[in-house]
Design a protein around this motif. Structure first.
Motif, mmCIF file in Angstrom:
data_model
loop_
_atom_site.group_PDB
_atom_site.id
_atom_site.type_symbol
_atom_site.label_atom_id
_atom_site.label_comp_id
_atom_site.label_asym_id
_atom_site.label_seq_id
_atom_site.Cartn_x
_atom_site.Cartn_y
_atom_site.Cartn_z
ATOM 1 N N MET A 278 47.772 -58.123 -12.561
ATOM 2 C CA MET A 278 49.105 -58.506 -11.501
ATOM 3 C C MET A 278 49.639 -60.151 -12.811
ATOM 4 N N ASP A 279 48.979 -60.604 -14.056
ATOM 5 C CA ASP A 279 49.265 -61.558 -14.835
ATOM 6 C C ASP A 279 50.873 -60.985 -15.268
ATOM 7 N N ALA A 280 50.104 -59.398 -16.020
ATOM 8 C CA ALA A 280 50.715 -58.736 -17.146
ATOM 9 C C ALA A 280 52.135 -58.060 -16.816
ATOM 10 N N MET A 281 52.323 -58.234 -15.563
ATOM 11 C CA MET A 281 53.584 -57.840 -14.637
ATOM 12 C C MET A 281 54.124 -59.221 -14.460
ATOM 13 N N ARG A 282 53.602 -59.840 -13.551
ATOM 14 C CA ARG A 282 53.974 -61.481 -13.304
ATOM 15 C C ARG A 282 55.641 -61.368 -13.295
ATOM 16 N N GLY A 283 57.023 -61.213 -12.890
ATOM 17 C CA GLY A 283 58.091 -61.679 -13.660
ATOM 18 C C GLY A 283 58.389 -60.351 -14.254
ATOM 19 N N ALA A 284 57.881 -59.710 -14.497
ATOM 20 C CA ALA A 284 58.377 -58.750 -15.703
ATOM 21 C C ALA A 284 59.692 -58.012 -15.453
ATOM 22 N N ASP A 285 60.948 -58.050 -16.403
ATOM 23 C CA ASP A 285 62.700 -57.826 -15.938
ATOM 24 C C ASP A 285 61.872 -55.934 -15.611
ATOM 25 N N LEU A 286 60.936 -55.564 -16.371
ATOM 26 C CA LEU A 286 61.279 -54.155 -16.837
ATOM 27 C C LEU A 286 59.725 -54.247 -17.162
ATOM 28 N N ALA A 287 59.444 -52.980 -15.764
ATOM 29 C CA ALA A 287 57.719 -53.065 -16.000
ATOM 30 C C ALA A 287 57.687 -51.030 -16.098
ATOM 31 N N VAL A 288 57.182 -51.023 -17.755
ATOM 32 C CA VAL A 288 57.108 -49.718 -17.370
ATOM 33 C C VAL A 288 55.796 -49.236 -17.344
ATOM 34 N N ALA B 37 54.621 -57.304 -4.679
ATOM 35 C CA ALA B 37 53.590 -58.656 -5.198
ATOM 36 C C ALA B 37 54.076 -59.666 -6.328
ATOM 37 N N ALA B 38 54.472 -58.622 -8.126
ATOM 38 C CA ALA B 38 54.168 -59.298 -8.697
ATOM 39 C C ALA B 38 55.751 -59.732 -9.654
ATOM 40 N N GLY B 39 56.983 -59.565 -8.446
ATOM 41 C CA GLY B 39 57.876 -60.154 -8.362
ATOM 42 C C GLY B 39 58.641 -59.479 -10.102
ATOM 43 N N VAL B 40 58.306 -57.688 -9.934
ATOM 44 C CA VAL B 40 58.951 -56.707 -10.842
ATOM 45 C C VAL B 40 60.455 -56.955 -10.884
ATOM 46 N N LYS B 41 61.277 -56.882 -11.451
ATOM 47 C CA LYS B 41 62.853 -56.331 -10.942
ATOM 48 C C LYS B 41 63.092 -54.919 -11.716
ATOM 49 N N HIS B 42 62.401 -54.404 -12.524
ATOM 50 C CA HIS B 42 62.820 -52.667 -12.501
ATOM 51 C C HIS B 42 61.661 -52.341 -12.428
ATOM 52 N N LEU C 67 63.713 -48.931 -8.736
ATOM 53 C CA LEU C 67 63.542 -48.387 -9.479
ATOM 54 C C LEU C 67 63.805 -47.029 -9.844
ATOM 55 N N THR C 68 63.532 -46.324 -11.215
ATOM 56 C CA THR C 68 63.428 -45.831 -11.751
ATOM 57 C C THR C 68 62.575 -44.476 -12.395
ATOM 58 N N VAL C 69 62.905 -43.320 -11.303
ATOM 59 C CA VAL C 69 61.948 -42.451 -11.946
ATOM 60 C C VAL C 69 62.723 -41.466 -13.575
ATOM 61 N N GLY C 70 61.511 -42.282 -14.032
ATOM 62 C CA GLY C 70 62.012 -41.775 -15.547
ATOM 63 C C GLY C 70 62.195 -40.050 -16.048
ATOM 64 N N GLN C 71 62.800 -40.133 -17.752
ATOM 65 C CA GLN C 71 63.255 -38.827 -18.106
ATOM 66 C C GLN C 71 63.147 -39.034 -19.195
ATOM 67 N N ASP C 72 62.514 -37.898 -19.957
ATOM 68 C CA ASP C 72 63.199 -37.999 -21.364
ATOM 69 C C ASP C 72 64.001 -38.323 -22.091
ATOM 70 N N GLY C 73 64.178 -39.282 -22.777
ATOM 71 C CA GLY C 73 65.408 -39.494 -23.355
ATOM 72 C C GLY C 73 66.653 -40.361 -22.510
ATOM 73 N N MET C 74 66.109 -40.877 -21.571
ATOM 74 C CA MET C 74 66.701 -42.389 -20.600
ATOM 75 C C MET C 74 67.035 -43.479 -21.698
ATOM 76 N N LEU C 75 67.420 -44.104 -21.342
ATOM 77 C CA LEU C 75 67.621 -45.335 -22.355
ATOM 78 C C LEU C 75 67.910 -46.435 -21.087
ATOM 79 N N ILE C 76 67.266 -47.572 -21.498
ATOM 80 C CA ILE C 76 67.972 -48.751 -19.992
ATOM 81 C C ILE C 76 68.282 -50.103 -21.561
ATOM 82 N N VAL C 77 68.916 -50.414 -20.766
ATOM 83 C CA VAL C 77 69.492 -51.549 -22.137
ATOM 84 C C VAL C 77 69.228 -53.229 -21.070
#
Length: 343
Positions: free
Chosen positions: A239-249, A296-301, A332-342
């Motif tokens: 939880m602490d690692a995820m908390r408030g993350a702008d992006l959780a891969v 619960a962790a407030g992950v944005k993406h 919520l995004t289902v990843g694909q090889d080559g996908m770029l997030i900025v």
């Protein structure tokens, strides 16, 4: 009329073939020049305040449509960091035009083979194609042993190439990489492993029993936070690692699909496959539990990777995340090889 059109098309085709034949040297030279002028994408090394996250591998140990196994590239502050380097990762990075010779450091989450299968290829390619300093490879305790094993595997290759290429012989140490091992003080679950020019990276222990230690990583830059989970079940320990993350891969396991498939496997006499599937369920991140924790962790993406089972069609991708939106309200995004997030 139709016959005249067909004759005209045939005549045009013959003319084009003739022109290609008589100008073949020019065409070949143009093709060579075009290939030579293809350059890596410099934006991965741009210091413009953004964080760029490239999914260079979204697969897992299963044979799937993924181009590569686990691999995530993050660039920030003009530096590139690679998290895991599974089979096919180097080819995937090349297809995304990543200047791999300029990698700052590689971080390995744990020693399941699909997370470091292409590590030897990455180190070897950097040495052959001009890297000047050994690539730093950081991971759990055991990293030195892994690199020592790779050095032994590549020893003959290194000797042959050094004998043929004097410039390679002058920097033989680059051929084998530089191992770094993450250690934690007593009772700690998180420790800083990189801090330079505003970019910080923390290693954090995640829950992937019986694999110990298994790591996730937290990268922060200019008030933006990216959490890269590695392999982990959904656990309060994360939880602490995820908390408030702008992006959780985050690794992802569609347990609802797998549990439905297990009885079908048994009916088809696929008892071995059913046993493997049954054993993998408990130590991966069930999608619904993950959605609840991300909320619960407030992950944005929430960006899903290490996809099991691999969603290789539009319909399967829709089924793959079924029920997650009921619990997670962020992007919520289902990843694909080559996908770029900025960011």
């Amino acid at each position: 009329m139709l016959r005249k059109i067909l004759y005209a098309v045939l005549a045009l085709t013959i003319l084009l073939l003739a022109l290609a034949y008589f100008n073949r040297d020019s065409l070949i030279d143009a093709s060579i020049r075009d290939k030579l002028q293809q350059k890596p994408d410099p934006t991965f090394l741009t210091n413009d305040g953004h964080i760029r996250v490239l999914l260079c591998g979204t697969g897992s140990p299963e044979v799937s449509a993924a181009k590569a196994q686990a691999c995530t590239l993050v660039s920030a502050g003009g530096r590139m960091f690679l998290f895991d380097v599974g089979d096919g990762a180097v080819r995937s990075l090349e297809q995304s035009r990543v200047p791999v010779g300029r990698l700052e450091r590689v971080f390995i989450t744990h020693f399941h083979s699909d997370h470091f299968n292409d590590l030897g290829t990455l180190i070897n390619a950097g040495w052959i194609w001009g890297r000047k300093t050994p690539l730093e490879i950081e991971g759990p305790v055991g990293m030195r042993g892994v690199l020592a094993g790779l050095a032994q595997s590549y020893a003959l290759d290194e000797g042959y190439r050094s004998a043929n290429m004097p410039h390679l012989a002058e920097r033989r140490e680059v051929a084998f990489g530089k191992p770094l091992e993450v250690s934690f003080a007593g009772g700690q679950r998180t420790t800083r492993v990189y801090d330079k020019d505003g970019v910080t990276i923390d290693a954090t222990l995640v829950a992937h029993d019986p694999v110990k230690p298994a790591l996730g990583y937290i990268l922060e830059y200019r008030s933006k936070k990216v959490f890269i989970s590695g392999d982990t079940e959904v656990s309060p320990l994360n939880m602490d690692a995820m908390r408030g993350a702008d992006l959780a891969v985050h690794e992802s396991y569609a347990a609802h699909m797998v549990r439905r498939a297990i009885p079908q496997m048994k009916k088809l006499g696929m008892d071995f496959e059913a046993e493997v599937a049954t054993r993998t369920v408990p130590y991966h991140a069930d999608n619904i539990a993950l959605a609840k924790q991300a909320q619960a962790a407030g992950v944005k993406h929430l960006l899903l990777t290490h996809l099991i089972p691999y969603p290789d069609s539009f319909i399967v991708r829709r089924i793959y995340t079924e029920g997650m939106a009921d619990h997670y309200k962020g992007k919520l995004t289902v990843g694909q090889d080559g996908m770029l997030i900025v960011l």
